[in-house]
Design a protein around this motif. Structure first.
Motif, PDB file in Angstrom:
ATOM      1  N   LYS A 112       0.849  -1.190   0.000  1.00  0.00           N
ATOM      2  CA  LYS A 112       0.000   0.000   0.000  1.00  0.00           C
ATOM      3  C   LYS A 112       0.891   1.249   0.000  1.00  0.00           C
ATOM      4  O   LYS A 112       1.903   1.295   0.695  1.00  0.00           O
ATOM      5  CB  LYS A 112      -0.896   0.014   1.229  1.00  0.00           C
ATOM      6  N   SER A 115       3.226   2.810  -5.937  1.00  0.00           N
ATOM      7  CA  SER A 115       2.591   2.737  -7.246  1.00  0.00           C
ATOM      8  C   SER A 115       3.350   1.764  -8.138  1.00  0.00           C
ATOM      9  O   SER A 115       4.565   1.599  -8.016  1.00  0.00           O
ATOM     10  CB  SER A 115       2.558   4.112  -7.910  1.00  0.00           C
ATOM     11  N   CYS A 116       2.617   1.107  -9.031  1.00  0.00           N
ATOM     12  CA  CYS A 116       3.208   0.178  -9.986  1.00  0.00           C
ATOM     13  C   CYS A 116       3.093   0.775 -11.382  1.00  0.00           C
ATOM     14  O   CYS A 116       2.001   1.151 -11.804  1.00  0.00           O
ATOM     15  CB  CYS A 116       2.503  -1.174  -9.917  1.00  0.00           C
ATOM     16  N   ARG A 117       4.191   0.859 -12.068  1.00  0.00           N
ATOM     17  CA  ARG A 117       4.185   1.470 -13.391  1.00  0.00           C
ATOM     18  C   ARG A 117       3.592   0.555 -14.455  1.00  0.00           C
ATOM     19  O   ARG A 117       3.322   0.979 -15.570  1.00  0.00           O
ATOM     20  CB  ARG A 117       5.607   1.849 -13.795  1.00  0.00           C
ATOM     21  N   GLY A 120      -2.467  -1.508 -12.612  1.00  0.00           N
ATOM     22  CA  GLY A 120      -3.195  -0.936 -11.488  1.00  0.00           C
ATOM     23  C   GLY A 120      -3.779  -1.993 -10.589  1.00  0.00           C
ATOM     24  O   GLY A 120      -4.462  -1.688  -9.609  1.00  0.00           O
ATOM     25  N   GLY A 255       7.734  -2.571  -7.160  1.00  0.00           N
ATOM     26  CA  GLY A 255       8.179  -1.352  -6.507  1.00  0.00           C
ATOM     27  C   GLY A 255       9.670  -1.194  -6.342  1.00  0.00           C
ATOM     28  O   GLY A 255      10.131  -0.101  -6.043  1.00  0.00           O
ATOM     29  N   LYS A 327       3.376   8.858   3.202  1.00  0.00           N
ATOM     30  CA  LYS A 327       4.321   9.518   2.280  1.00  0.00           C
ATOM     31  C   LYS A 327       5.039  10.720   2.906  1.00  0.00           C
ATOM     32  O   LYS A 327       5.599  11.555   2.203  1.00  0.00           O
ATOM     33  CB  LYS A 327       3.604   9.973   0.999  1.00  0.00           C
TER      34      LYS A 327
END
Length: 361
Positions: A112, A115-117, A120, A255, A327
């Protein structure tokens, strides 16, 4: 229930020493907050510096010392002054082989806040890598070195017994964790002896687990599917080399290597298992205090789970994810400018909050 464990800590080289400090402090905090667990640490300064001083990566009686511990928490090895094959075969490989750590377990999970490039979708599977034989067998040699007719032979050792143990672990893991599919990595269309034995043996074991579907992919196609549809996998079982490559690819998709842990397991418990991040010693950033300690801390969580404290392992992972979601603290690999110690401190703060809430304080 009171649990007591002796842990051997091997920080190793480069950033291994920096991230290990944060992981040990997490474990020290858990000791303080949860009186039901007692962990004693002994740290061993073996690695490249030891090699440069003594001509070997660890002392002759190192394995005799290590076998007395309940688990080994390992950092990273690698130094530009020492050949890579010396560091690997002088430290990690002897531990894995002597202690029969024939399973390498690597979670591939999109945490969590990360982000995954590529997709989604949720990514959450494990790779079960055969860890004792296969392509990483010290069998072979070179002839006519330096001449035009030089020959190098590297033998791949695939045994029915070794493959069966890896496959059985994968299917039992799937059964225990409610997974419906085990995926086997192969290349039996081209590697017609060792990989055909692999395929036959995995199918043989799979027949004992009728509720679990077995699918098999050639390694090149499977590598592509890791990128294109990683959300479809649950448990992947692979030989030593294939599992090694797939593990790093999976970590990158989910990640980055700085987030990924691993476990070198002796499932029977006859010898200590070893837990380490998948990243290396990163000499380019060593000493700068900016390495991400998450993979090392998560490796410590895997160690606790192996030692019977899945509850504390879950708290660690939840805390890691909470910091990533917030973050506010992010190391450079995550796009921030926080330090290694700041990340470790933030994770420990969340751990303390979660445990105090659970105790009603």
């Amino acid at each position: 229930m009171m649990t007591s464990h002796r842990i051997a800590v091997l920080p190793g080289d480069g950033i291994g020493q920096e991230v290990m400090k944060e992981a040990v402090e997490v474990l020290e905090l858990l000791k303080k907050l949860d009186p039901s667990i007692r962990i004693e640490f002994d740290t061993f300064g073996w690695g490249s510096e030891y090699y440069l001083e003594h001509g070997k990566m660890m002392p002759d009686d190192a394995l005799d010392k290590l076998k007395k511990y309940d688990a080994i928490l390992f950092g990273a090895i690698g130094d530009k002054r020492v050949p890579d094959d010396v560091t690997v075969w002088g430290l990690i490989m002897p531990i894995r082989k002597k202690f029969k750590q024939y399973i390498n377990l690597r979670p591939v999970k999109l945490l969590k806040g990360v982000s995954c490039r590529f997709t989604g979708e949720d990514i959450d599977f494990v790779i079960v890598r055969e860890n004792a034989e296969g392509e990483y067998s010290n069998s072979g040699g070179r002839l006519y070195q330096g001449l035009d007719q030089e020959i190098a032979v590297q033998n791949t050792i695939i045994t029915r017994a070794g493959t069966k143990k890896a496959a059985r672990f994968a299917f039992e893991y799937a059964e225990k964790h409610g997974k419906g599919t085990v995926t086997s990595a192969t290349k039996s269309n081209a590697i017609i002896h060792s990989m055909k034995l692999w395929d036959e043996t995995v199918r043989e074991v799979g027949q004992e687990f009728q509720a679990i579907n077995l699918q098999s992919y050639y390694i090149d196609a499977l590598a592509a599917y890791f990128v294109l549809k990683p959300e479809e996998f649950e448990v992947v079982v692979a030989s030593n080399l294939f599992g090694d490559i797939l593990s790093d690819l999976g970590s990158a998709v989910a990640g980055g290597l700085g987030l990924s842990p691993s476990a070198n397991l002796n499932p029977e418990g006859d010898f200590p298992s070893m837990f380490e991040p998948v990243h290396g010693s990163a000499p380019d950033i060593a000493g700068k205090g900016i390495a991400n300690p998450i993979a090392q801390i998560w490796s410590a969580a895997l160690m606790l789970e192996h030692l019977g404290r899945a509850d504390l392992a879950a708290v660690i992972l939840e805390s890691i994810e909470e910091v990533l979601v917030q973050k506010e603290v992010q190391t450079p690999d995550l796009g921030g400018n926080s330090t290694t110690s700041e990340m470790g401190s933030a994770i420990r703060d969340i751990i303390q909050q979660l445990l105090l809430v659970k105790e009603g304080r």
